[in-house]
Design a protein around this motif. Structure first.
Motif, PDB file in Angstrom:
ATOM      1  N   GLY A  21       0.798  -1.208   0.000  1.00  0.00           N
ATOM      2  CA  GLY A  21       0.000   0.000   0.000  1.00  0.00           C
ATOM      3  C   GLY A  21       0.835   1.264   0.000  1.00  0.00           C
ATOM      4  N   GLU A  22       0.270   2.303  -0.595  1.00  0.00           N
ATOM      5  CA  GLU A  22       0.925   3.610  -0.637  1.00  0.00           C
ATOM      6  C   GLU A  22       0.050   4.701  -0.049  1.00  0.00           C
ATOM      7  N   GLY A  23      -1.146   4.329   0.426  1.00  0.00           N
ATOM      8  CA  GLY A  23      -2.081   5.324   0.933  1.00  0.00           C
ATOM      9  C   GLY A  23      -1.792   5.718   2.369  1.00  0.00           C
ATOM     10  N   GLU A  65      -1.972   6.019   6.377  1.00  0.00           N
ATOM     11  CA  GLU A  65      -2.167   4.964   7.362  1.00  0.00           C
ATOM     12  C   GLU A  65      -3.577   5.003   7.929  1.00  0.00           C
ATOM     13  N   LEU A  67     -12.027   1.744   2.393  1.00  0.00           N
ATOM     14  CA  LEU A  67     -12.180   0.976   1.157  1.00  0.00           C
ATOM     15  C   LEU A  67     -13.595   1.093   0.609  1.00  0.00           C
ATOM     16  N   TRP A  82      -5.095   0.167  -6.834  1.00  0.00           N
ATOM     17  CA  TRP A  82      -4.954  -0.604  -5.596  1.00  0.00           C
ATOM     18  C   TRP A  82      -3.919  -0.033  -4.629  1.00  0.00           C
ATOM     19  N   PRO A  83      -2.684   0.239  -5.044  1.00  0.00           N
ATOM     20  CA  PRO A  83      -1.694   0.711  -4.049  1.00  0.00           C
ATOM     21  C   PRO A  83      -2.124   1.981  -3.328  1.00  0.00           C
ATOM     22  N   SER A  87      -5.143   2.830  -2.684  1.00  0.00           N
ATOM     23  CA  SER A  87      -6.296   2.534  -1.833  1.00  0.00           C
ATOM     24  C   SER A  87      -5.884   1.873  -0.526  1.00  0.00           C
ATOM     25  N   LEU A  88      -4.762   1.191  -0.562  1.00  0.00           N
ATOM     26  CA  LEU A  88      -4.311   0.424   0.590  1.00  0.00           C
ATOM     27  C   LEU A  88      -3.392   1.278   1.448  1.00  0.00           C
ATOM     28  N   PRO A  89      -3.625   1.341   2.755  1.00  0.00           N
ATOM     29  CA  PRO A  89      -2.737   2.141   3.608  1.00  0.00           C
ATOM     30  C   PRO A  89      -1.343   1.537   3.705  1.00  0.00           C
ATOM     31  N   ARG A  90      -0.388   2.388   4.001  1.00  0.00           N
ATOM     32  CA  ARG A  90       0.969   1.890   4.206  1.00  0.00           C
ATOM     33  C   ARG A  90       1.036   0.977   5.424  1.00  0.00           C
ATOM     34  N   GLN A 134      -3.828  -7.063   4.564  1.00  0.00           N
ATOM     35  CA  GLN A 134      -3.795  -6.716   3.146  1.00  0.00           C
ATOM     36  C   GLN A 134      -4.628  -7.699   2.332  1.00  0.00           C
TER      37      GLN A 134
END
Length: 328
Positions: free
Chosen positions: A140-142, A144, A155, A182-183, A185-188, A247
């Motif tokens: 993830g890159e979003g 936290e 999400l 996707w990246p 949308s997903l938190p770090r 994840q």
């Protein structure tokens, strides 16, 4: 236990991918055994599976290359596990970033069953299946998130109502993993601390009650399996394991359209008990019913809402209608 192990040994004659997946049979046998099934009841389920779902290992139309790879890897891992245990192989799996959602969570659940019943061959088979059905989710890159509920909420805000074609859970997971959104949308990371796997279980059950979705059913049984595996891990591996698991749940949640969790209407189950539910699950030949009821029965013991687990199990065996009303 000896009779269960003999059936688990016999399961090795089945191809990994038959008319269904051979992962299901040993999981259901384990659940039946724990719920008190007799030898004849275990044999009845095994015989049904053999005739209705299984195909002999190595049949050409099963995909000889993949089947051969699984069998050889299972044999190699069986030797390694007998010599040094399963943890070394599992640690390598974590290092490679293989998602617990690989194989639609089935290798994970199969491994948890094998850790509980102590069958080394099943530990090898589960890890081999995991390797043969690999899924790697981009990190993830979003921003936290605080916890699992915040994660699912974020999400839903972005993905609610999304549609992912395909019959198989794993195929839809791969579509999510390949999506350029996707990246972001997903938190770090999850920043709140606490027991992430317990949060997963707490979120999965009401989500399944609300949706009755087949993929979400695997989040219920998978969250319990993840907690079982975590209890066998050294402390230094638990953080990595929890991250891979949340994840995986995030990706699976998106594949079902990321439904917003609404207020729950739980039924009154005061007139029901596990003595009514378990025999019906044992008599069932539906492996998902068997595994779901077993999971609920085991999880309700330490839950702050044991009646909810009873409600889900009672509905699964037909004692409650879809709306949660008592069946006459």
């Amino acid at each position: 236990m000896d009779y269960l192990h003999s059936l688990l040994d016999a399961n090795q004659a089945f191809a990994l991918n038959g008319r269904d997946t051979t992962n299901h049979c040993p999981m259901a046998l384990h659940a039946l055994h724990e719920m008190g099934a007799t030898q004849s009841q275990l044999r009845r389920f095994f015989t049904h599976w053999q005739s209705a779902h299984a195909l002999p290992a190595g049949l050409n139309h099963q995909g000889e290359e993949e089947e051969t790879r699984f069998v050889r890897l299972r044999q190699l891992l069986a030797i390694r596990i007998a010599e040094e245990g399963w943890l070394t192989t599992f640690e390598a799996l974590l290092k490679d970033g293989l998602s617990p959602a690989g194989g639609a969570f089935h290798p994970l659940i199969r491994l948890a069953c094998a850790l509980e019943n102590g069958h080394l061959g099943e530990q090898a088979a589960a890890l081999a299946a995991w390797r043969c059905k690999p899924l790697i989710l981009p990190a993830g890159e979003g921003p936290e998130c605080q916890d699992i509920f915040a994660l699912l909420g974020s999400l839903s805000a972005r993905w609610e109502g999304s549609h992912w074609p395909g019959e198989w859970i794993t195929a839809r997971l791969r579509q999510v993993a390949a999506d350029s959104r996707w990246p972001g949308s997903l938190p770090r990371r999850l920043a709140g601390g606490g027991d992430v796997l317990a949060q997963l279980a707490e979120a999965a059950l009401p989500l399944y009650w609300q949706t009755r979705n087949f993929t979400v059913l695997h989040l219920v049984t998978g969250s319990r399996a993840a907690a079982i595996v975590a209890r066998h891990l050294p402390i230094e591996l638990r953080g990595r394991w929890q991250t891979l698991m949340w994840q995986a749940v995030a990706a699976a949640f998106i594949t079902v359209g990321a439904p917003r969790l609404g207020p729950q209407r739980w039924p009154d189950v005061s007139g029901l008990n596990w003595e009514q539910v378990l025999p019906l699950a044992i008599a069932s030949l539906d492996d998902h019913v068997i595994k779901l009821v077993h999971c609920c029965w085991r999880e309700q013991t330490g839950s702050t809402h044991p009646s909810r687990y009873l409600a889900v199990a009672a509905r699964a065996v037909g004692l409650l209608a879809a709306e949660g009303e008592r069946v006459a």
